[in-house]
Design a protein around this motif. Structure first.
Motif: not given
Length: 155
Positions: A50-52, A57-60, A68-77, A86-89
């Motif tokens: 659905t997201y392809e 980036v990753g594996s099915p 998501v550039e609009k929100n400046d957010t990385l989404v992980v599924i 999750h590793i912070s700066q």
């Protein structure tokens, strides 16, 4: 089992895959790309499909991420939350950079509000020990790559 996973990933993403027969001979990659119909997909492969095409980036089978550039957010599924890390700066600068710098024999010098980190003759400054260490690691890594191919200490 690993070959089955690789084959499934390749089929879903239309990518090339290097598979080995039990005899050790390499199987040829297919030149044509088959698109799996939606009714044949379920679970993570269905979500992935659905997201392809959206910069995924990753594996099915294991999980994937998109930005998501609009929100400046990385989404992980992922189907398994325990496999998402999750590793912070701050963690990179305070823990990882300091551990790597120590393993490389780094030395530090503080002058006023600046910290200087030296790794085998390569020096960098920063506002914190972690920032100076991370800069010195990057500079050291680049200097090593100029001299020879290197995977780098953080990889």
């Amino acid at each position: 089992m690993d070959n089955v996973r690789k084959a499934m990933d390749a089929l879903l993403s239309c990518g090339d895959v290097d598979l080995m027969e039990p005899s050790g001979k390499k199987l040829a990659a297919r030149e044509e790309c088959f698109v799996t119909p939606p009714e044949s997909l379920s679970g993570m492969p269905l979500v992935y499909a659905t997201y392809e095409g959206s910069g995924v980036v990753g594996s099915p089978t294991a999980g994937f991420a998109y930005f998501v550039e609009k929100n400046d957010t990385l989404v992980v599924i992922s189907a398994d939350r325990t496999r998402v890390r999750h590793i912070s700066q701050e963690q990179i600068m305070q823990t990882v950079a300091m551990r790597v710098a120590q393993s490389l024999g780094a030395s530090f010098l503080v002058h006023g509000t600046q910290v200087l980190c030296n790794i085998k003759g390569v020096s960098q400054t920063g506002e914190t020990y972690g920032e100076a260490a991370l800069r010195a690691i990057l500079a050291f890594e680049r200097a090593e790559q100029d001299g020879q191919a290197s995977g780098g200490p953080l990889r």
